[in-house]
Design an enzyme around this catalytic site. Structure first.
Site, PDB file in Angstrom:
ATOM      1  N   CYS A   1       0.872  -1.156   0.000  1.00 33.44           N
ATOM      2  CA  CYS A   1       0.000   0.000   0.000  1.00 33.44           C
ATOM      3  C   CYS A   1       0.912   1.209   0.000  1.00 33.44           C
ATOM      4  O   CYS A   1       1.077   1.861   1.027  1.00 33.44           O
ATOM      5  CB  CYS A   1      -0.901  -0.001   1.216  1.00 33.44           C
ATOM      6  SG  CYS A   1      -1.975  -1.439   1.271  1.00 33.44           S
ATOM      7  N   VAL A   2       1.582   1.464  -1.107  1.00 31.50           N
ATOM      8  CA  VAL A   2       2.417   2.666  -1.238  1.00 31.50           C
ATOM      9  C   VAL A   2       1.929   3.437  -2.445  1.00 31.50           C
ATOM     10  O   VAL A   2       1.018   2.998  -3.145  1.00 31.50           O
ATOM     11  CB  VAL A   2       3.916   2.328  -1.391  1.00 31.50           C
ATOM     12  CG1 VAL A   2       4.464   1.755  -0.106  1.00 31.50           C
ATOM     13  CG2 VAL A   2       4.164   1.380  -2.525  1.00 31.50           C
TER      14      VAL A   2
END
Lengths: 428, 348
Positions: free
Chosen positions: A242-243
């Site tokens: 989740c970047v």
């Protein structure tokens, strides 16, 4: 190791009573997928939708994109450690639904998921405006921890991708691609006169939902190691990230890693491609030093003359990229780096958080801070209010008329550092 | 209708005179003058030089703010759509004036500008971000090459056409990263570059890395009790009123001030010129940035032999690396000449 990719081209998606493939169209049984995914008790709700190229459709917040694949022949099953067992993959035959993708969409971290526009100016920036997307929208059970939710979404994407491919087993392949590299003993004797080269493949592993999995193992816990490029094509590397959406390597781009593809294409002509080294991007200095030294040591043990190095993410991992480059060049190994840039909205700032004079051959996937306006789409799949808090978006990003003003950072795959896209940058 | 262009040139190119006329005050003339005639031809009828503004190089250099204001007024009267300045080749004061005029025009009139200079003209580093500077030869012999390139660049801007890469358009890079869609995907470009690098063939990196000086630190001071210690700051501490007008950002100079007889700084005697941080606490007690009070105590206690009674100061807020390097070298030499043993450098 020899792997055949049996590619079946999916040109359209339609709902059907049974999931099957006919004449280029993938018929999808929506209820069956929802039922299958709801077996996971972590979900409160799952819905399935389509987003096809050219449609006035926006998907957000996008977590991951997965290409449907399954094994036809050979050991184990794709996505080892998740769908398949943890044994070796990369041999035999694998079915690929090319032109199709599973897009997972959910409110996990919120600011670190992306946007996919199927038409309009945003579509130029994402590779997934060109795929026929089966979109999964998740809502978690109340009280589910974020990392648990991420794990559930990750698994659901892989499951659905595998499920779709399995339903197409038996269809005639439009194209068969064969990938083969020999064992090292043979490789070292082959292609006399050509330089030996390898690919140093950096995996996001900063932790706290910035994770990548190799055969199910969290990459921040690995020492750099060797992997056969065919294993990657069978899903040995899975994104749990989740970047920022623009430059995380979603599972689709791992499966279709264009550097691996291009190195195969030039193998035996311009160089002798002996293999891949995977390494991580941990946050502590000791880890960075250890991994960069270890990765370069592996390259030296292989005796390669050159390394292509790809980064994942930006900022903190820039230091890993530079350490890898400097140590390789100091060892006499020529490097080319693939990265992207954060040069500010005006393009006037320093692009990377680190630099070294040895990094004299860099390919850029563009400045992620460039601002674009994405016009209103007729249909939004997911949760449009997330435009304001997605990385690259800002307060007021989502305008009253439904358009979004955002940095391309927020667009899924826009500045992919595996070199997936045509976007680049110059100093003007 | 043709676009209206105003041309800025110095006294020499206007035919007024050489160095003896360098104090010539700003003046406007209708139509093209000197090199403007060739420029007008190169604009090819799509744009026309409606007026020329002339100023002596010394007058400009000695009265920058006032001269800029006067020139801007003269330019604005022509109601131009764009401004071309120079080319200035390697003339330093002329280059600086051309750059400053273009910057002011862009900021105040919000219209396109182009100038031309030799790469090493000091005006390049000062203004390359503010305007398109066409790369020229080092003397007026390069006029005929420079004019068509400048004309093309101003026309493109006037027509709203995209400006290409510096090497294609002939301008000096502004240092701004611009995205574009290349013919090939990144992975293919990377492997192409890789093969060239392996073969030892020439290739061009897509991102030239900034390379920073790495200065190895000196060994520690062996005997502090015998040492003379100086203070240097980029935090902008100056005598009250900022007598040398050090800029709040992008400093073009540093100050050198005596601390003879000064035991401690105070809000009455000193302040900060820095525009990059909240100055409240620095102004309230300037010792917080330039710790003269502590140095004097150390001197009294005999921890150090002597506190050097001159301090050097500038503002590190957006100040170019080139300027910072120059200041640093000069200050270091002065400190060495004064037999200073060591220096404490404070930031903001």
């Amino acid at each position: 190791m020899k792997l055949e990719l049996h590619k079946v081209k999916v040109t359209d998606l339609k709902w059907g009573d049974k999931t099957l493939f006919d004449g280029g169209t993938l018929y999808v049984n929506k209820a069956e997928i929802e039922e299958m995914l709801l077996e996971d008790e972590r979900f409160a709700k799952v819905s399935v939708d389509f987003a096809k190229p050219g449609e006035s459709v926006r998907i957000l917040p996008v977590k991951d994109v997965v290409e449907p694949r399954c094994k036809l022949e050979g050991e184990n099953e794709v996505f080892p450690g998740f769908i398949g067992d943890v044994d070796t993959v990369g041999c035999g035959k694998t079915l690929v639904l090319s032109g199709a993708a599973v897009v997972t969409c959910g409110r996990i971290v919120g600011f670190q998921e992306g946007i996919i526009d199927m038409s309009g100016p945003g579509a130029d920036y994402t590779p997934f405006s060109k795929t026929n997307n089966v979109v999964l929208v998740f809502e978690p059970k109340e009280g589910l921890e974020k990392h648990e939710y991420e794990a559930a979404c990750r698994m659901a994407g892989l499951k659905t991708a595998h499920y779709l491919a399995c339903a197409v087993k038996g269809a005639a392949a439009d194209e068969v691609e064969t990938y083969e590299l020999p064992c090292f003993a043979e490789a070292m004797k082959s292609h006399e006169g050509l330089p030996k080269v390898a690919y140093l493949y950096m995996l996001q592993s900063q932790g706290l939902l910035h994770d990548t999995y190799v055969y199910g193992v969290d990459a921040k816990k690995i020492l750099p190691t060797l992997i056969h490029p065919n294993e990657v094509m069978d899903g040995a590397i899975v994104s749990g990230n989740c970047v920022s959406a623009c430059d995380k390597n979603n599972t689709y781009s791992h499966l279709n890693n264009p550097v691996i593809k291009e190195m195969y294409a030039r193998h035996g002509k311009d160089f002798n491609f002996v293999g891949c080294i995977i390494t991580n991007e941990n946050t502590t200095l000791a880890d960075k030093k250890r991994s960069s030294s270890y990765a370069v040591k592996l390259a030296r043990l292989l005796g390669v003359d050159g390394l292509i190095i790809t980064e994942e993410g930006f900022g903190n991992p820039d230091t890993d990229l530079i350490m890898n480059c400097r140590k390789a060049e100091k060892a006499g190994i020529k490097t080319v780096l693939l990265t992207d840039e954060y040069a500010g909205r005006d393009g006037a700032s320093q692009s990377l958080a680190d630099a070294c004079s040895e990094a004299d051959a860099v390919v850029t996937a563009g400045n992620a801070n460039e601002v674009v306006v994405l016009p209103k789409m007729e249909k939004v799949i997911g949760f449009p209010e997330y435009a304001d808090i997605i990385a690259g978006g800002f307060d007021g990003s989502l305008r009253e008329d439904g358009s979004i003003e955002t940095e391309i950072q927020a667009i899924t795959g826009a500045t992919n550092e595996l070199g997936f896209n045509r976007i680049a940058a110059y100093t003007g | 209708m043709a676009y209206r262009v105003v041309h800025y040139i110095n006294q020499f190119f206007a035919g007024v005179g050489g160095e003896e006329k360098a104090d010539y005050r700003p003046e406007a003339r209708d139509g093209a003058v000197g090199p403007g005639l060739a420029l007008n031809g190169a604009l090819g009828g799509d744009a026309e030089i409606v007026g020329t503004v002339i100023c002596g190089d010394s007058y400009f250099a000695d009265n920058i703010e006032e001269a800029k204001k006067q020139i801007l007024e003269l330019i604005a009267k022509f109601e131009p759509d764009a401004v071309v300045a120079g080319p200035a080749f390697n003339a330093g004061r002329y280059g600086t004036a051309c750059g400053a005029v273009c910057e002011a025009v862009a900021n105040e009139l919000n219209i396109p500008t182009v100038t031309g200079m030799y790469e090493e003209n000091p005006g390049v580093d000062m203004f390359k971000k503010a305007t398109y500077i066409v790369k020229t030869a080092d003397s007026a012999r390069g006029m005929k090459d420079a004019i068509p390139v400048m004309a093309k660049l101003v026309l493109k801007q006037l027509r709203g056409e995209p400006i290409g890469k510096p090497e294609e358009e002939g301008y000096i890079p502004k240092g701004v990263r611009i995205n574009y869609f290349a013919d090939k995907i990144g992975a293919v470009r990377a492997v192409d570059m890789f093969v060239k690098k392996l073969k030892g063939e020439p290739y061009t990196t897509e991102y030239p890395m900034p390379v920073f000086d790495r200065v190895p630190p000196n060994p520690p001071v062996a005997n502090l009790a015998e040492a003379t210690i100086a203070l240097v700051t980029s935090g902008g501490i100056v005598p009250k009123g900022n007598p040398d007008h050090i800029e709040a950002s992008s400093a073009s100079k540093y100050g050198e001030y005596s601390l003879a007889g000064v035991e401690s700084l105070s809000a009455e005697t000193h302040e900060t010129a820095h525009g990059g941080y909240d100055p409240t606490y620095a102004n309230e007690n300037p010792n917080r940035v330039l710790p003269v009070d502590v140095m004097r105590e150390l001197e009294k206690e005999g921890v150090i032999k002597k506190f050097h009674e001159t301090f050097y100061t500038t503002v590190g807020n957006g100040t170019s690396v080139a300027n910072a390097k120059k200041f640093g070298a000069e200050i270091a030499q002065k400190l060495k000449d004064a037999n200073v043993t060591a220096v404490i450098v404070t930031s903001t």
